[in-house]
Scaffold this motif. Structure first.
Motif, PDB file in Angstrom:
ATOM      1  N   MET A 338       0.834  -1.201   0.000  1.00  0.00           N
ATOM      2  CA  MET A 338       0.000   0.000   0.000  1.00  0.00           C
ATOM      3  C   MET A 338       0.876   1.261   0.000  1.00  0.00           C
ATOM      4  SD  MET A 338      -3.012   1.332  -0.058  1.00  0.00           S
ATOM      5  CE  MET A 338      -4.158   0.023   0.416  1.00  0.00           C
ATOM      6  N   ASN A 341       2.348   1.812  -3.504  1.00  0.00           N
ATOM      7  CA  ASN A 341       1.397   2.256  -4.510  1.00  0.00           C
ATOM      8  C   ASN A 341       0.812   3.636  -4.204  1.00  0.00           C
ATOM      9  OD1 ASN A 341       0.659   0.003  -6.673  1.00  0.00           O
ATOM     10  ND2 ASN A 341       1.146  -1.028  -4.741  1.00  0.00           N
ATOM     11  N   THR A 342       0.823   4.023  -2.938  1.00  0.00           N
ATOM     12  CA  THR A 342       0.343   5.360  -2.577  1.00  0.00           C
ATOM     13  C   THR A 342       1.394   6.421  -2.863  1.00  0.00           C
ATOM     14  OG1 THR A 342      -1.016   4.387  -0.816  1.00  0.00           O
ATOM     15  CG2 THR A 342      -0.627   6.763  -0.713  1.00  0.00           C
ATOM     16  N   TRP A 343       2.642   6.102  -2.554  1.00  0.00           N
ATOM     17  CA  TRP A 343       3.762   7.024  -2.817  1.00  0.00           C
ATOM     18  C   TRP A 343       4.819   6.297  -3.651  1.00  0.00           C
ATOM     19  CZ3 TRP A 343       1.804   6.702   2.320  1.00  0.00           C
ATOM     20  CH2 TRP A 343       1.055   7.814   2.722  1.00  0.00           C
ATOM     21  N   THR A 348      10.313   5.961  -0.978  1.00  0.00           N
ATOM     22  CA  THR A 348       9.422   4.940  -0.416  1.00  0.00           C
ATOM     23  C   THR A 348       9.951   3.547  -0.696  1.00  0.00           C
ATOM     24  OG1 THR A 348       7.537   6.412  -0.788  1.00  0.00           O
ATOM     25  CG2 THR A 348       7.049   4.099  -0.327  1.00  0.00           C
TER      26      THR A 348
END
Length: 444
Positions: A338, A341-343, A348
């Motif tokens: 997560m 895929n978010t950052w 990251t």
């Protein structure tokens, strides 16, 4: 929960006395020799996965890019089909002819497979024969690796003091981390310094030639090491004539549970360490150089922390450390994907891969000593090789292919985390079951 090695109850007293006397000298020479060869073998295995995209284009060309990648990672998985056979042949050889003989044979076979890939003509040059050469080479590499884990781990633990087996056996995984650092580092350097055309044309071959050139060093080192004291004594007294039959009949339950114990760790390892550069490039659109740096961070952290968790397993027990580690993997896999895929950026990726390195070390660090504990000296090479390699074949080797297919079929970039969580549950059940089975031999 800590378990006393069952092998101690069935070894001949003379074996124990002889082994204890020899172990008074430092085992570091032998451990380092085995570790260097181990790192070279796993470098040759890993480098194919890091160049899966390039190899897919050159040797498995199709009109659809996803199909080409599936064929490439599928060929990576094919090498794992042969690993159980390598485990049977080279594992049994380690129990009959010695750990040293098996280790030398495995690295020779690996060099042949690596040379075939390094100099293989592309599909454009010779057509269908080209992917066939790659497949045969991968089968040879898989056969070699199938015997490496059992012989190398048995060699390490049998040179170590009984109270420090977790620490010394964990160097098996530490050197796999070193192999990751080397493979990812070489890949990052090549992708940074070469254009895409140069990398596709000849640059990728340099990565394979590097492993090929240092191979003779590994062979020389392994020929100079001494056989383990435990095996020397067994060879003169109670060596098994058919270690494979003994493991499959007498130790079949422990073998099955050992396969289950390794399942979650190997799935997590191959999804997050090996497949991640491809995932970062294709799904997160992070540049190739940066994606390889992420894998390098994972390997570096694994290399440094695996001995820490091996030491913890000596102090607090293999089962306790591994149970906590598998729970951590099952609970963190989805959040880690997560985050990515978010950052989806380099920062990251490096953060996540650093965490992954610690988690891989936590679950894989105690496993070599745990598996060594449950198999006696006479069949240790075979038992280690079979339990580890059957699990790696079933749950690890094809994980890049499985998660690539899962992403394509569901159009969900989180799909790899579901696979990791399912295998972590299998491992938790196996660890608990094995702990209860061995409970009659518990130590304080």
């Amino acid at each position: 929960m800590s378990v006393e090695p069952e092998s101690q109850h069935i070894q001949h007293p003379a074996v124990q006395r002889h082994a204890q006397a020899v172990r008074r000298k430092s085992p570091w020479k032998e451990i380092c020799a085995a570790s260097i060869g181990n790192a070279l073998e796993f470098y040759d295995l890993l480098i194919y996965g890091y160049f899966a995209v390039v190899i897919g284009k050159l040797f498995f060309p199709t009109q659809d890019e996803t199909t080409s990648l599936l064929l490439s990672v599928g060929t990576f998985g094919i090498s794992f089909v042969i690993r159980p056979l390598g485990a049977i042949v080279l594992g049994s050889y380690a129990d009959r002819a010695g750990r040293k003989a098996s280790l030398t044979a495995s690295i020779l076979i690996m060099m042949v497979g690596t040379a075939m890939i390094a100099f293989a003509p592309t599909y454009a040059q010779i057509g269908i024969a080209s992917p066939l050469i790659i497949i045969v080479a991968r089968l040879l590499q898989g056969f070699s690796t199938g015997g490496e884990f059992g012989a190398a781990t048995a060699f390490m633990v049998e040179h170590a003091d009984a109270k420090r087996r977790g620490f010394f056996a964990s160097w098996q995984l530490s050197t796999q981390g070193l192999a990751t650092v080397l493979a990812a580092g070489v890949s990052a350097l090549l992708s940074f310094n070469l254009s895409e055309a140069q990398l596709n044309d000849w640059g990728w071959r340099i990565a394979f030639c590097f492993g090929l050139l240092v191979g003779p060093v590994g062979i020389y080192i392994r020929r100079q090491i001494d056989e383990t004291p435990e095996f020397k004594q067994i060879a003169r007294s109670t060596a098994e004539k058919s270690p494979l039959a003994t493991v499959l009949v007498r130790d079949r339950v422990k073998l099955l549970l050992g396969i289950g114990v390794v399942a979650g760790a190997t799935a997590f390892n191959y999804v997050h360490k090996l497949y991640m550069p491809t995932y970062a490039l294709k799904q997160l659109h992070i540049p190739a150089t940066s994606s390889f740096i992420g894998a390098l961070i994972t390997g570096l952290v694994l290399m440094l922390t695996a001995p820490v968790f091996g030491t913890l397993s000596d102090r607090y027990g293999r089962f306790r450390v591994l149970t906590i580690a598998m729970l951590a993997i099952g609970l963190t896999s989805y959040p880690l994907f997560m985050l990515l895929n978010t950052w989806p950026n380099v920062t990251t990726l490096i953060l996540v891969q650093g965490i992954v390195g610690v988690l891989i070390a936590a679950c894989l660090g105690p496993i070599p000593a745990m598996l060594s504990d449950i198999f006696p000296t006479q069949t240790r090479g075979t038992g280690l090789a079979l339990s580890y390699n059957f699990s790696v074949t079933l749950f690890g080797g094809f994980s890049p292919l499985i998660v690539t297919w899962m992403i394509a079929a569901t159009e969900n970039k989180m799909a790899p985390s579901f696979y990791v969580m399912a295998t972590a549950l299998i491992s938790l059940v196996a660890v608990v079951a094995l702990g209860r089975r061995m409970g009659r031999n518990q130590q304080p």
